[in-house]
Every structure is written in C-alpha cells, then in structure tokens.
Design an enzyme around this catalytic site. Structure first.
Site, short mmCIF file in Angstrom:
data_model
loop_
_atom_site.label_atom_id
_atom_site.label_comp_id
_atom_site.label_asym_id
_atom_site.label_seq_id
_atom_site.Cartn_x
_atom_site.Cartn_y
_atom_site.Cartn_z
N ASP A 36 0.81 -1.22 0.00
CA ASP A 36 0.00 0.00 0.00
C ASP A 36 0.84 1.27 0.00
OD1 ASP A 36 -2.21 -1.77 0.35
OD2 ASP A 36 -1.91 -1.71 2.51
N GLU A 211 -11.53 0.43 -3.53
CA GLU A 211 -10.88 0.95 -2.32
C GLU A 211 -9.65 1.75 -2.73
OE1 GLU A 211 -9.66 -2.33 0.11
OE2 GLU A 211 -8.62 -3.37 -1.50
#
Length: 454
Positions: A36, A211
């Site tokens: 991420d 997301e």
C-alpha cells in the site's frame, strides 16, 4: 500456518540503515514486507509510506489474513538506494486505537506549513468515536521521517480505510477514503477535522470492490485512481474530473490484474525529476500467501490527451544500476523463458535472501538493462554462481549474440562460490548486459559485479 511457506522472522535492522539489496529493482524493499505505498516528494527526496505486513503468527491478528501493527517510512534521493527510517507509528502508541487490532492498513502523509501529517486507518478500542469498524487517525511531525505524535482521537465523522489527502492549487485540502464506496470531504486548515460533510464520489464502477483512492492533479485534470475488483482480483483503474470532489468519469485501466493471482493491489502516482512513476505492490517475496506483499515501482507515461498509458509490471524496476554494484540479474528486463531460463528463490525457507537465475539449456539467457559503466575502466567481473555438473557462463553486451564481455568457467559442485574473470574490452556508458549459458547442463547465478583496475 497453512497455504504458504513458513518464512523466517524479520531481521531487526538499525534505524537509518541503507538497504543495500534494494538497488533500482523490484521489489524495492527486500528485507521486510511492505504494501500500500504512498509516495511523496519532500526536500528533494522521495518518501514512501507503506503499510507493514507481518506473519500471522499465533497470538497476532487473524489467521490467514492481513496483519499490520506498525508503520515504517523509507526514503531515497534517486529511487535506487532506500533508507529505512524505522518505525514511526505503532498500534500501541495511538491513544484511541485497539492495541491488539493488527489493522493498520494503507496510510498517507502530506506536508503543510512546515508540519507533516500522517493519516492512517485502524480499529478503535472505543466505538463511541465512529462506531464499529475502522476510523482514520492523524499523527503529526516536524520532519517527514518523524518522530510522529498521534492525535488523541480519530477524525470525527470518518469511517473507513485507505486515507488519501490532496492539497489543491488554491490551498484547500481534501480527504478521501473508502468503505464500500469512495468518499471525499474538505479538510479544515488544521488538517485534523473535516470542513464539509462526507460525499460519496459517484460515477465510478458500481460492480465489485473499490478501495484505495489516490487523487492527483495534472494539467488541470483531477485523476481519481483506485484498485477495483472487476473479476476476481484487483486491478488499478482511474477516472478523471474537473473538480477534486468530482464528478469523475471512468477513463481506463492503469495496471491489469496480477497474472499470479495476488488478490490486492494499491497505488500512488508521483512526478520526480521530470518523470512520472507508479508505486504499487505484489507478493514477490511471499508467492504462496498474498497477504504478505512487497512494494514495486515502474515508470508511468501519459498520452497527449492526458490518458494514462497502461503500465506493464516489471522485475527490473526503475533507475540506472552502476556496474560496480552487485547486479541482481534475476531482476531481469527480458528472459528466454521458453529456452531454459528461469528464476528461483535462493532459499525457499527464507525468501528475504532473494533470487537466482537458473540457466539449464544451451543458449538460455537473461537480459538486464541500463548498467552504467562510466568511462570504461572495468577490468574484471565477479560471478557468484554454482553449477552441479560444471558449466560456462558468458556475459555479452546488448543481446545474446552481442559482443562478448567476459567468459567464466564454473567448477563442478553443489556449493556457491565466487569466480572472477577478465573483461575482454571495457565498455563505456549505459549498456544492456546479457547472461548466456555457453556450456554445461545447468548454471545458477546469484549476482555479478564489475571491478576497476587499481
């Protein structure tokens, strides 16, 4: 644990240690799991704020799921050599967080008025903040590497994960996050509170999980990028608009689904020294368990109309490698995969030791591009290699039939050894290296390294 190889525990490294095994190749961090990635430029350096996957050992987190208890930050002046500045936030140091939540997912960090604001999601120990599930907190520092001080409470009226902040050209800051939908809202000047009600950002795909929003502006176009499960795993997509809060119109795919089935991906996009880059992750170091991931970088390009050209992921990554570095040929730019060339882990029990090139058919080869030989002073090359039945490896320039740079005879044996051979003629400047199997049944090579004559 089931479904993946048991990996050895991470080796503890001191703060500010340069990661010598992360030189312009993917994944960029090879001594711990990272995912991420949000990349930012502060003070002429690139800082990467990733989440930190750890093994779901007994007593930590949920079995066979994502387990994250802290954050590190990494920085580089050249996208080649990365410094780990150590832990900056831990779930036990956040006043409002569940100290046993193991849910410190994708973060972000921005600078404003000389302060650095680190945004992170995790589960709260007190549901009076934003109810059940994830909240988003902020930690503040005077330097991009910290130390960061978490705020006493999470941001009110924000429920979800994957925070992202855009500071627009007029100075207005926006917070984005996801929970089923992707949301956006204005931030107050203090960067700690919302200045508007959360808004669902519509006109994005309705089907499948969305997301990880990351928003940036280029030439007056606002790009909303996000992972989306169109089929079974996440691919990276983007939409465009004329306003930070939309509406946005779907415009294409940045990166296709993982060919090996890694379920997640997560992106940030950065301009650094007149080149755009895509930061993302893959499960390179944990191929049998996709909840332990590693950060990658590849170059990104725009078409004349502003469309993002689809990025094909590479092992080679970005940047130029010096000939005097240990050149990890297994992070290749091209391979004769149908003619006896492959890569494998040096040790499947400890994948952090990295990979090797395996050549097991005559004329099998791998290419490693963009090696800088400078002014042509290389006199010898050292191979770390093994050949069970003995063999001959050759380095050539440009292609498998290009000029011979060096030839080395590797003795029969099962133990790794180093072999040094002369360079036929020292090349100058940027060159592509090609490793070729010239003789023998199988040769395995860990790295090569060039030396200048003293």
């Amino acid at each position: 644990m089931k479904n993946y190889n048991r990996l050895l525990l991470l080796v503890v490294i001191p703060l500010f240690l340069t990661l010598g095994n992360a030189l312009a190749q993917n994944p960029i961090i090879q001594n711990q799991f990272t995912a991420d990635p949000t990349a930012r430029v502060f003070k002429d350096r690139v800082y990467v704020y990733p989440s930190h996957d750890i093994l779901p050992n007994q007593g930590k987190g949920k079995p066979d799921w994502f387990v994250m208890e802290d954050y590190h930050v990494f920085s580089s002046a050249d996208l080649k050599e990365w410094t780990d500045h150590g832990e900056i936030v831990n779930q036990k140091s956040v006043p409002w967080a569940d100290p046993e939540g193991y849910s410190m997912w994708a973060p972000d960090c921005v600078e404003r008025n000389g302060k650095y604001y680190f945004y992170f999601p995790t589960k709260a120990q007190d549901t009076t903040y934003n109810g059940q599930g994830f909240s988003i907190g902020v930690a503040v520092a005077d330097q991009p590497e910290g130390p960061f001080k978490p705020q006493a409470k999470p941001i009110a009226n924000v429920k979800g994960i994957d925070p992202n902040v855009l500071i627009d050209k007029d100075g207005q800051a926006y917070l984005y996050w996801s929970q089923g939908h992707i949301y956006g809202a204005k931030l107050k000047d203090n960067m700690l509170e919302l200045a508007s009600e959360p808004k669902v950002l519509k006109d994005l795909p309705d089907k499948g999980l969305k997301e990880g929003p990351f928003v940036f502006e280029r030439n007056g176009i606002y790009y909303m990028t996000y992972p989306h499960v169109e089929n079974k795993t996440e691919r990276l997509e983007y939409a465009v608009g004329n306003n930070p809060l939309g509406p946005f119109t779907f415009n294409g795919v940045i990166m296709d689904e993982s060919p090996t089935g890694c379920w997640t991906n997560h992106q940030s996009i950065l301009s650094f020294k007149n080149q755009w880059y895509l930061f993302y992750h893959h499960n390179d170091l944990s191929p049998n368990f996709d909840k332990n991931r590693s950060v990658r970088i590849d170059s990104l390009f725009f078409e004349q109309d502003g469309a993002i050209r689809k990025v094909t992921p590479t092992l080679r990554g970005v940047g130029v490698t010096q000939a005097s570095d240990k050149i990890q040929l297994d992070r290749y730019s091209q391979i004769s995969e149908h003619v006896g060339a492959s890569i494998a882990f040096l040790d499947t029990r400890d994948t952090f030791k990295g990979w090797k090139v395996v050549l097991d058919k005559p004329n099998a080869w791998v290419r490693f591009n963009a090696v800088d030989f400078g002014k042509g002073k290389a006199k010898s090359v050292t191979f770390r290699a093994v050949a069970p039945e003995g063999g001959t490896a050759q380095l050539r320039l440009g292609g498998k039939d290009g000029p011979i740079l060096s030839t080395v005879e590797i003795s029969k044996g099962k133990e790794w050894s180093t072999y040094t051979a002369p360079v036929v003629k020292a090349p100058e400047g940027l060159q592509d290296l090609v490793l070729v199997l010239q003789g023998g049944q199988k040769v395995e090579v860990d790295w090569v390294e060039f030396k200048e004559q003293k």
